[in-house]
Write an enzyme that holds these catalytic residues in place. Structure first.
Site, PDB file in Angstrom:
ATOM      1  N   TYR A  53       0.851  -1.201   0.000  1.00  0.00           N
ATOM      2  CA  TYR A  53       0.000   0.000   0.000  1.00  0.00           C
ATOM      3  C   TYR A  53       0.876   1.237   0.000  1.00  0.00           C
ATOM      4  O   TYR A  53       1.899   1.282   0.695  1.00  0.00           O
ATOM      5  CB  TYR A  53      -0.894   0.019   1.248  1.00  0.00           C
ATOM      6  N   GLU A  55      -0.648   4.880  -0.403  1.00  0.00           N
ATOM      7  CA  GLU A  55      -1.444   6.087  -0.628  1.00  0.00           C
ATOM      8  C   GLU A  55      -0.571   7.327  -0.505  1.00  0.00           C
ATOM      9  O   GLU A  55       0.275   7.420   0.392  1.00  0.00           O
ATOM     10  CB  GLU A  55      -2.582   6.197   0.391  1.00  0.00           C
ATOM     11  N   ASP A 198      -8.192  13.348 -24.653  1.00  0.00           N
ATOM     12  CA  ASP A 198      -8.092  11.959 -24.188  1.00  0.00           C
ATOM     13  C   ASP A 198      -7.476  11.170 -25.349  1.00  0.00           C
ATOM     14  O   ASP A 198      -8.152  10.837 -26.314  1.00  0.00           O
ATOM     15  CB  ASP A 198      -9.498  11.455 -23.854  1.00  0.00           C
ATOM     16  N   THR A 224      -4.873   6.027 -21.600  1.00  0.00           N
ATOM     17  CA  THR A 224      -4.615   4.724 -21.002  1.00  0.00           C
ATOM     18  C   THR A 224      -3.195   4.347 -21.425  1.00  0.00           C
ATOM     19  O   THR A 224      -2.607   4.990 -22.295  1.00  0.00           O
ATOM     20  CB  THR A 224      -5.593   3.642 -21.514  1.00  0.00           C
ATOM     21  N   LYS A 227      -2.969   0.635 -24.808  1.00  0.00           N
ATOM     22  CA  LYS A 227      -3.407   0.533 -26.208  1.00  0.00           C
ATOM     23  C   LYS A 227      -2.163   0.651 -27.098  1.00  0.00           C
ATOM     24  O   LYS A 227      -1.281  -0.196 -27.008  1.00  0.00           O
ATOM     25  CB  LYS A 227      -4.482   1.581 -26.482  1.00  0.00           C
ATOM     26  N   ARG A 233      -2.512  -2.526 -18.462  1.00  0.00           N
ATOM     27  CA  ARG A 233      -3.821  -1.904 -18.339  1.00  0.00           C
ATOM     28  C   ARG A 233      -3.743  -0.819 -17.266  1.00  0.00           C
ATOM     29  O   ARG A 233      -3.443  -1.101 -16.104  1.00  0.00           O
ATOM     30  CB  ARG A 233      -4.782  -3.004 -17.891  1.00  0.00           C
TER      31      ARG A 233
HETATM   32  N1  DSN Z   1     -12.719   0.056 -24.381  1.00  0.00           N
HETATM   33  C1  DSN Z   1     -11.881   0.994 -25.063  1.00  0.00           C
HETATM   34  C2  DSN Z   1     -11.928   0.847 -26.521  1.00  0.00           C
HETATM   35  O1  DSN Z   1     -12.083  -0.261 -26.973  1.00  0.00           O
HETATM   36  O2  DSN Z   1     -11.785   1.821 -27.245  1.00  0.00           O
HETATM   37  C3  DSN Z   1     -12.163   2.394 -24.686  1.00  0.00           C
HETATM   38  O3  DSN Z   1     -12.587   2.485 -23.394  1.00  0.00           O
END
Ligand code: DSN
Length: 416
Positions: A53, A55, A198, A224, A227, A233
């Site tokens: 942990y 925080e 984003d 994120t 990707k 993730r």
């Molecule tokens: N689930 C993601 C996507 O496939 O674009 C976005 O949140």
């Protein structure tokens, strides 16, 4: 403590993991938001950092024993700053949705207006879709793309002047074109709005210099890390120094508890990988591969939304081929090609059975596939969609998919 190996202790879970590994290895993964992480990233995810942990933030934790955790988190932040040129970075968001929510609460008041893109035109659920709780808290208004598939800046400006948003939001989940951040910034400045991008889908392409980078221009950029950036993730917020305190407070204690430091370590490793020169080649190849698919589908009479692609994905209206997005996705699944059904702009059909499919090249490119393979895959997809109920044909294409994917081993280190 249980000392048994997973396979002995919990064969149900072990077998599910093994089957998923085999599914990933033997199929063609074309969901544009998915990718394959390196063995080093997997190792960090499964490390003892998950036990801790922590925080707070480096040097200012609420728990003892955080000296090595601090090393991890500082390294992740420094590398991400180098990749994107950001003034301030928070690497603790657990994923993209909480990163976006933290920004809204960090810099806005309930009831404030946010101007974001319509979901069917490529926006994201967390950009104000009525099904989200955020839509109960903030007043989202939505802009769209024009008939040519570009962001309609005249309409965006008119909407900004009418609704006086506190925040203008760009960056999309199903939009395949470059974004002119400077034009958005101009409109935001005119109405006194903050700017937020984003870039979850295209972060890897931005890091590699293959797409415009909003970070130097915009107030806040969220992403994120799993990707095109090819990390674990997770999420991340980049912002100008003047928003640093608000953003950090919004993430913790505002929204989250203890950060997942195993995940932050994996992010740091992915950022190191993205700083390597070979990552630039990877990002270029993602785009080249998408362009090949664009040509193949255009030649075969498919309707490409937004007129084609500048990035890693294509949104295709498959209804002219006599299938719906859902039928197309299922038929492709049967053939071992994974895509997702997706709304097209102003889709007359429902989200559960829309008109389109969305597919992309990041994961296939990670496997080493190039132009020649894209030609083959484009042809396979066309055959599946054209003969979606011919199960014998789908079985034959499944065999072709297996042969092709076997030429591009994914995780030989994990072979069972
Ligand atoms: N689930 C993601 C996507 O496939 O674009 C976005 O949140």
């Amino acid at each position: 403590m249980n000392k048994m190996k997973l396979a002995e202790y919990d064969p149900i879970i072990k077998q599910a993991i093994t089957k998923e590994l085999q599914r990933q290895e033997s199929g063609l993964e074309m969901i544009p938001s998915e990718n394959f992480v390196s063995i080093a990233v997997l190792e960090a995810l499964g490390s003892v950092l998950t036990n801790k942990y922590s925080e707070g933030y480096p040097g200012k934790r609420y728990y003892g024993g955080c000296e090595f955790i601090d090393e991890v988190e500082v390294t992740a932040i420094e590398r991400a700053k180098q990749l994107f040129g950001a003034e301030h970075i928070n690497v603790q968001p657990l994923s993209g949705a909480p990163a976006n929510v933290a920004v809204y609460f960090g810099i806005l008041e309930p009831g404030d207006t946010i101007l974001g893109m319509d979901l069917s035109h490529g926006g994201h659920l967390t950009h104000g879709h009525p099904v989200t709780y955020m839509a109960k808290v903030f007043n989202f208004v939505r802009y769209k793309t024009n008939a040519e598939g570009n962001i309609d800046f005249d309409n965006l400006r008119a909407m900004a002047l009418e609704h006086k948003p506190k925040l203008i939001l760009v960056g999309y989940s199903a939009y395949s074109r470059e974004i002119e951040y400077d034009k958005v910034k101009q409109i935001a400045d005119e109405v006194g709005a903050y700017t937020m991008a984003d870039v979850a889908h295209i972060a890897g392409l931005i890091a590699a210099g293959e797409m415009n980078n909003p970070v130097p221009l915009f107030d806040i950029v969220t992403t994120t890390t799993h990707k095109t950036l090819r990390g674990p993730r997770g999420g991340m917020i980049m912002c100008k120094e003047k928003f640093a305190k608000q953003i950090d407070k919004a993430v913790f204690p505002g929204l989250q508890g203890g950060p997942h430091e195993n995940n932050i370590a994996a992010k740091a490793i992915a950022f190191k990988e993205a700083l390597e020169p070979s990552f630039k080649d990877y990002a270029k190849q993602i785009k080249t591969n998408a362009k090949v698919l664009e040509r193949v589908f255009a030649e075969r009479g498919y309707k490409l939304m937004f007129g084609g692609t500048d990035n890693h994905l294509l949104l295709i209206d498959v209804t002219p081929k006599g299938v719906t997005g859902k039928q197309g996705q299922y038929a492709l699944d049967e053939a071992g090609i994974t895509v997702n059904k997706n709304m097209i702009p102003d889709d007359p059909r429902s989200p559960m059975d829309p008109s389109g499919i969305r597919l992309g090249t990041p994961a296939l490119t990670t496997r080493g596939m190039k132009e020649a393979e894209m030609e083959l895959i484009g042809d396979m997809i066309d055959r599946v969609l054209t003969h979606s109920t011919d199960h014998e044909l789908l079985t034959r294409i499944r065999a072709e998919v297996k042969t092709l994917s076997a030429r591009f081993p994914l995780y030989p280190e994990l072979a069972v």
